[in-house]
Design a protein around this motif. Structure first.
Motif, mmCIF file in Angstrom:
data_model
loop_
_atom_site.group_PDB
_atom_site.id
_atom_site.type_symbol
_atom_site.label_atom_id
_atom_site.label_comp_id
_atom_site.label_asym_id
_atom_site.label_seq_id
_atom_site.Cartn_x
_atom_site.Cartn_y
_atom_site.Cartn_z
ATOM 1 N N PRO A 40 18.054 -66.512 -2.067
ATOM 2 C CA PRO A 40 19.523 -66.153 -2.606
ATOM 3 C C PRO A 40 19.505 -65.126 -4.013
ATOM 4 O O PRO A 40 20.061 -64.177 -4.037
ATOM 5 C CB PRO A 40 20.119 -67.364 -2.297
ATOM 6 N N GLU A 41 19.199 -65.986 -4.937
ATOM 7 C CA GLU A 41 19.410 -65.626 -6.266
ATOM 8 C C GLU A 41 18.561 -64.034 -6.581
ATOM 9 O O GLU A 41 18.884 -63.272 -7.267
ATOM 10 C CB GLU A 41 18.944 -66.524 -7.348
ATOM 11 N N GLU A 42 17.355 -64.109 -5.882
ATOM 12 C CA GLU A 42 16.480 -62.956 -6.064
ATOM 13 C C GLU A 42 17.282 -61.740 -5.373
ATOM 14 O O GLU A 42 17.237 -60.723 -5.968
ATOM 15 C CB GLU A 42 15.016 -63.042 -5.442
ATOM 16 N N VAL A 43 17.611 -61.929 -4.209
ATOM 17 C CA VAL A 43 18.351 -60.769 -3.360
ATOM 18 C C VAL A 43 19.608 -60.340 -4.357
ATOM 19 O O VAL A 43 19.733 -59.107 -4.610
ATOM 20 C CB VAL A 43 19.021 -61.206 -1.979
ATOM 21 N N ALA A 44 20.246 -61.097 -4.886
ATOM 22 C CA ALA A 44 21.556 -60.912 -5.744
ATOM 23 C C ALA A 44 21.229 -60.398 -6.886
ATOM 24 O O ALA A 44 21.724 -59.278 -7.263
ATOM 25 C CB ALA A 44 22.139 -62.218 -6.114
ATOM 26 N N SER A 45 20.049 -60.804 -7.641
ATOM 27 C CA SER A 45 19.544 -59.953 -8.795
ATOM 28 C C SER A 45 19.138 -58.481 -8.448
ATOM 29 O O SER A 45 19.476 -57.566 -9.213
ATOM 30 C CB SER A 45 18.365 -60.710 -9.348
ATOM 31 N N HIS A 46 18.305 -58.484 -7.390
ATOM 32 C CA HIS A 46 17.708 -57.081 -7.239
ATOM 33 C C HIS A 46 18.600 -56.035 -6.543
ATOM 34 O O HIS A 46 18.423 -54.930 -6.550
ATOM 35 C CB HIS A 46 16.554 -57.168 -6.119
#
Length: 335
Positions: A40-46
Motif C-alpha cells: 500500500p505505501e509503495e502504491v501511494a508513493s509511486h
C-alpha cells in the motif's frame, strides 16, 4: 492527456494491446517498476501524482487518502475490496473494473483444482519427487456432490463446466434467489444426460439446488468459493465451519484469501489428513506461511486470471476505461 500509473503485476507480459491503446491515445504510461505486487505505501508513493491508475488487488486506501491528482482508478479484475469506494466518491475519483473478462479463466482453474484435490494429482507429484510410489486413490466428480458458494458470473460458469463430469448434485449457496439460473442449468444437465443415454450410459442427470451454507458444508465432497470479500465474508470459513465438512472434503478458494481463516485452516488440515485444500489466494501475497508445510494443500500464485487471452482482455478493458474516461465517453464498466 493523462499520466497513467500501472500498479498491477504482471501487465502486458505477453500482449502489448493495452499499452498500445493507452499510448496511441496520447497517454503517458509508467508501469510498476518493482516486478511484484506493490505494498500500500509503495502504491501511494509511486502513484500519488498521477492522473489515472490501472490497479490489481493492491490496497489503495493510502493512495486515495494522499492523492490530490487522481481522477480514475481502473481495476484489472472484478473484486473491489481493495478500493475505498466511499472515499473515492468523496474525493470525486471515478472507479471502473473488468467484471466479465476474468470469469472464463478463474472458473476453469477452480474446476482444475477440484479435480486435482479429489484425484490427489499434486500429492502424487510430491510423492514421486520424494522417491515414493503409493498410487493414491481419490474420488471422482462423477457421482459426487459439489458445493458452490457464490453464484455470480464465475460460480455459474463453474457449475456449467462441472455438468459434463456428471456429479450427483450441485449445491448452490447465494444471497440472491437463483431459481432462474438453476432452472436453465438443470435443462443443460438433462441434455447432457440424454447424450450419455445414446452412448448406452444409464446415468441420472445432475440435481442442482439452492441450500443454506451449513447444508452445503455438511453434504459437499468439494466446496469452491466465489464470493467477494466483504465484512460479512471475511473469515467465512473458520474452525466452526471446517468442523461441519466431510472428512475427505476438498476446499477450493480462488476468490480472496481473507475469506478463509488461514490459521484455522492449517490446524484443521493437520488434524484431518484425508481432507484437502487448494488455495490460489492468500491474506498476504506472495505467500510464505505455514500451509507450505502440509502435503494436503495445493498452493497456486493468485493465477486464476492468468490465461493469456483473459489477461489480455482484462488489461485491454482496463485501458479502455481510462481512454473512455478522458474522452468523456460513457464507461460501461464504471462502478
Amino acid at each position: 492527456m493523462a499520466n497513467v500509473f500501472v500498479s498491477t503485476f504482471p501487465f502486458c507480459r505477453t500482449s502489448k494491446v493495452a499499452l498500445d491503446l493507452l499510448e496511441s491515445n496520447g497517454h503517458k504510461v509508467t508501469v510498476n517498476p518493482l516486478g511484484r505486487k506493490m505494498k500500500p505505501e509503495e502504491v501511494a508513493s509511486h502513484a500519488k501524482d498521477f492522473d489515472a491508475l490501472i490497479a490489481g488487488t493492491e490496497d489503495l486506501t493510502e493512495l486515495v487518502t494522499k492523492t490530490n491528482h487522481l481522477k480514475i482508478i481502473s481495476r484489472v479484475g472484478v473484486g473491489l475490496d481493495s478500493v475505498p469506494l466511499d472515499l473515492c466518491k468523496e474525493k470525486g475519483i471515478a472507479v471502473a473494473y473488468t467484471p466479465d473478462a476474468v470469469s472464463p479463466a478463474v472458473s476453469e482453474l477452480a474446476v482444475c483444482l477440484i479435480v486435482d484435490g479429489m484425484r490427489k494429482v499434486s500429492y502424487a507429484d510430491l510423492e514421486i519427487r520424494k522417491g515414493e510410489w503409493t498410487r493414491p486413490y481419490g474420488e471422482r466428480i462423477g457421482g459426487a456432490t459439489i458445493g458452490i458458494v457464490g453464484f455470480g458470473r464465475i460460480g455459474k460458469r463453474v457449475a456449467s463446466h462441472l455438468l459434463g463430469y456428471l456429479p450427483k448434485e450441485i449445491l448452490v449457496c447465494d444471497l440472491m434467489d437463483q431459481t432462474e439460473a438453476i432452472a436453465s442449468l438443470s435443462g443443460l444437465a438433462h441434455s447432457i444426460k440424454n447424450v450419455n443415454d445414446t452412448l448406452g450410459k444409464n446415468w441420472s442427470s445432475t440435481s442442482i439446488k439452492q441450500v443454506s451454507f451449513e447444508t452445503l458444508l455438511k453434504n459437499s465432497d468439494a466446496i469452491t468459493l466465489h464470493v467477494p470479500l466483504t465484512t460479512q465474508t471475511r473469515n467465512l470459513l473458520d474452525h466452526s465451519k471446517f468442523s461441519l465438512m466431510k472428512p475427505k472434503a476438498v476446499l477450493v478458494n480462488t476468490a480472496r484469501g481473507e475469506i478463509v481463516n488461514e490459521k484455522d485452516l492449517f490446524e484443521y488440515l493437520k488434524s484431518a489428513p484425508l481432507g484437502c485444500a487448494a488455495m490460489d489466494v492468500f491474506e498476504e501475497e506472495p505467500y510464505h506461511g505455514p500451509l507450505c508445510e502440509l502435503q494436503n494443500v495445493i498452493l497456486t500464485q493468485h493465477m486464476g486470471s492468468c490465461s493469456n487471452d483473459c489477461r489480455e482482455d482484462m488489461e485491454r478493458e482496463a485501458a479502455e476505461n481510462v481512454v473512455g474516461f478522458w474522452k468523456e465517453e460513457k464507461i460501461e464498466r464504471v462502478v
